[in-house]
Every structure is written in C-alpha cells, then in structure tokens.
Design a protein around this motif. Structure first.
Motif, mmCIF file in Angstrom:
data_model
loop_
_atom_site.group_PDB
_atom_site.id
_atom_site.type_symbol
_atom_site.label_atom_id
_atom_site.label_comp_id
_atom_site.label_asym_id
_atom_site.label_seq_id
_atom_site.Cartn_x
_atom_site.Cartn_y
_atom_site.Cartn_z
ATOM 1 N N SER A 85 0.631 -1.298 -0.023
ATOM 2 C CA SER A 85 0.330 -0.347 0.062
ATOM 3 C C SER A 85 0.987 1.306 -0.255
ATOM 4 C CB SER A 85 -0.888 -0.678 1.229
ATOM 5 O OG SER A 85 -0.654 -0.295 2.387
ATOM 6 N N LYS A 88 1.868 1.960 -3.663
ATOM 7 C CA LYS A 88 0.727 2.180 -4.294
ATOM 8 C C LYS A 88 0.209 3.866 -4.331
ATOM 9 C CE LYS A 88 -4.139 0.297 -5.260
ATOM 10 N NZ LYS A 88 -4.597 1.841 -5.943
ATOM 11 N N ARG A 91 2.582 5.492 -6.448
ATOM 12 C CA ARG A 91 2.329 5.296 -7.571
ATOM 13 C C ARG A 91 0.809 6.470 -7.883
ATOM 14 N NH1 ARG A 91 2.737 0.789 -11.382
ATOM 15 N NH2 ARG A 91 4.068 -0.636 -9.530
ATOM 16 N N ASP A 92 -0.224 6.051 -7.662
ATOM 17 C CA ASP A 92 -0.964 7.282 -7.242
ATOM 18 C C ASP A 92 -1.515 8.329 -6.925
ATOM 19 O OD1 ASP A 92 -2.054 4.701 -8.622
ATOM 20 O OD2 ASP A 92 -3.082 4.243 -5.937
ATOM 21 N N LEU A 123 8.601 0.181 -10.593
ATOM 22 C CA LEU A 123 7.503 1.236 -10.046
ATOM 23 C C LEU A 123 7.667 2.596 -10.833
ATOM 24 C CD1 LEU A 123 6.168 2.451 -6.988
ATOM 25 C CD2 LEU A 123 6.084 3.807 -8.811
ATOM 26 N N SER A 167 0.332 -6.321 -5.843
ATOM 27 C CA SER A 167 -0.929 -5.168 -4.535
ATOM 28 C C SER A 167 -0.515 -3.950 -4.683
ATOM 29 C CB SER A 167 -0.731 -5.618 -3.066
ATOM 30 O OG SER A 167 -1.696 -7.525 -3.101
ATOM 31 N N SER A 168 0.921 -3.618 -5.138
ATOM 32 C CA SER A 168 1.315 -2.450 -4.796
ATOM 33 C C SER A 168 0.440 -1.678 -5.881
ATOM 34 C CB SER A 168 2.738 -2.227 -5.446
ATOM 35 O OG SER A 168 3.896 -2.671 -6.765
ATOM 36 N N GLY A 169 -0.177 -2.247 -7.625
ATOM 37 C CA GLY A 169 -0.525 -1.243 -8.368
ATOM 38 C C GLY A 169 -0.070 -1.496 -9.499
#
Length: 277
Positions: A85, A88, A91-92, A123, A167-169
C-alpha cells in the motif's frame, strides 16, 4: 550479581561503540541502547566471545572483524514492494506530482540489500519516469551495498515479491524483470543503469543532493530522539521544495523539531511533503 553484570556490560558496550567510532568512523553511539544491546549480545554468543570486551579487542586489532560486526549492528531485513500500500500510494499520489519535473532525484536511505531500490526502479519504469530519474541508494554496510548492486535473491522469495508487486498496482509481470537459475534470481541489469550505490551515514554524513523523493523506512526506529531529529533535519535539507519523504509504518515526525517543515501527504502510509519555504 545480575545487576553488577549488567552495569559492567553497559560499560563494555559504550566502550566498544566508542572504539568503533574512533577506529573506523562508524557511529552507533546514539542508537537506541536496547536494540544495540540485543544485537551485541547475539554477536558475542554466536561469534564465541566470552565478553564484549574481548570482542572489542578483536575489533581494534583485526580489520576483518568490522564487516562481521556491522552485519549484526545493521538490520538487513526487507522485501520487494514491502507494504504494498506504501508503493501504491507513491504510484497513485506522488507520481502525478513527479511527472511535472523534467528530471528527478530519488534517495533510498538505508537501502539494505536493494529490495526497495529495485521496487522503485520498476515502479518508475512502469510509470514512464525511469529515464528522467537518478536513484541514490545508500547504506553504511558495504556488504549490503555490494549485495544490492548485484541484485541477486533466493528464488524462494520471488512468490512474495510477486504478490507484493501485484498488490502495489504493478502494471506488468515481475518476471519481466529477472532471470532465474540455480535457485536464485538476478534482476535485469538495466534496472541498475540509473542507480548510484554509495556509502552514507545518517549519523555523521552531510546533506545528500537535492531530492524530489526520499524513502527511508524502518531505519529511524533504531535511533534515539536526538539522532532521529538529525536524520529528519538531513532529509529536510536534502529535499527540493515540495519534495516528498516516506518513512516506516512505526515512525512519525510528530515529535520532531522539524515537524513544522512537513505536512502529511498520505497520512496512513507515512508519506510527507516538505513545505514551500
């Protein structure tokens, strides 16, 4: 008798840490004493020394003892995309801001054997930012740095790495980035093309460039409060205006002397943004 032994042991530990600093310039004197004591006891028992003083004598007269002892004093436990998370959130939430810069500098402080370095390199490649980024991976442990630069890990760890990446995208398959053989995997050398591996101590060394993102997770939990403040001040001075700092889940800036210089950016993932001063 037990109380006397512990008092003598405390003296031995402080003398060993002083010797380590004077002889080799590694400074653990302001690390949390409980953690240091556990690690040195483990080193003494496993290396077969009767006392910590005997271990200190070997350290002073035998340079080959240094990397062995550093292996006990520095925690080298990590995994790729650890706490998915967190990645993520980068990333987001962080990447959209980083896209606005023509060039980027990212510092992974306390990089251990490189799992987080490769995680961020992958990433950034997936997000189209790798070609404009230089990654600085630092640690005080030379053996760890050499391991990080090699990028070789046991095959039985890959399933966890792959699950974390997903799970991290992750936008691709982790298997795209490594080759496997003889029970090991080696990550693609091109992932290291934009990485600078360097010896750097948060305890004694100075500002490390002007960074847009600093990730230093689960390192400061081993520092006492003054040393935590020094490290956070170093990060503040090393960050560009509006740069980002990511720290460990059990760490925070709340009680730091530099807390007012940061604002929470993604609170639940301990990602902060430096103020605009």
């Amino acid at each position: 008798m037990i109380e006397t032994f512990e008092k003598v042991e405390d003296i031995e530990i402080r003398l060993l840490l002083e010797a380590l600093y004077v002889r080799y310039h590694y400074d653990f004197r302001n690390y949390a004493m409980g953690s240091i004591k556990r690690r040195l006891r483990q080193a003494r028992e496993q290396l077969g020394f009767a006392t910590i003083s005997a271990m200190q004598e070997r350290l002073l007269h035998d340079e080959t003892m240094l990397p062995t002892l550093l292996g006990y004093l520095t925690v080298q436990v990590s995994e790729m995309f650890r706490d998915p998370s967190y990645f993520k959130a980068i990333r987001d939430n962080v990447v959209p801001h980083l896209r606005t810069y023509p060039s980027l500098k990212v510092w992974i402080a306390g990089c251990s054997f490189g799992e987080e370095v490769y995680s961020l390199a992958i990433l950034f490649r997936e997000e189209g930012l790798e070609d404009r980024t230089i990654f600085y991976a630092t640690d005080i442990n030379q053996d760890a740095l050499q391991g990080a630069e090699a990028g070789v890990y046991d095959l039985d760890r890959i399933q966890l790495f792959t699950e974390n990446h997903r799970s991290s995208g992750g936008k691709s398959s982790l298997s795209d980035y490594y080759s496997a053989g003889y029970g090991r995997v080696t990550f693609d050398r091109t992932l290291r093309d934009r990485v600078v591996f360097s010896d750097h101590s948060l305890v004694t060394d100075a500002v490390f460039g002007e960074m847009h993102l600093i990730s230093c997770r689960n390192v400061m939990i081993y520092f006492d409060r003054p040393l935590q403040d020094r490290a956070i001040g170093l990060f503040k001075d090393s960050l560009a205006r509006k740069g980002f700092l990511g720290i460990g889940a059990k760490e925070n800036l709340r009680f730091s002397a530099h807390a007012d210089d940061f604002q929470e950016f993604v609170r639940e993932e301990k990602i902060y943004q430096k103020g605009g001063k």
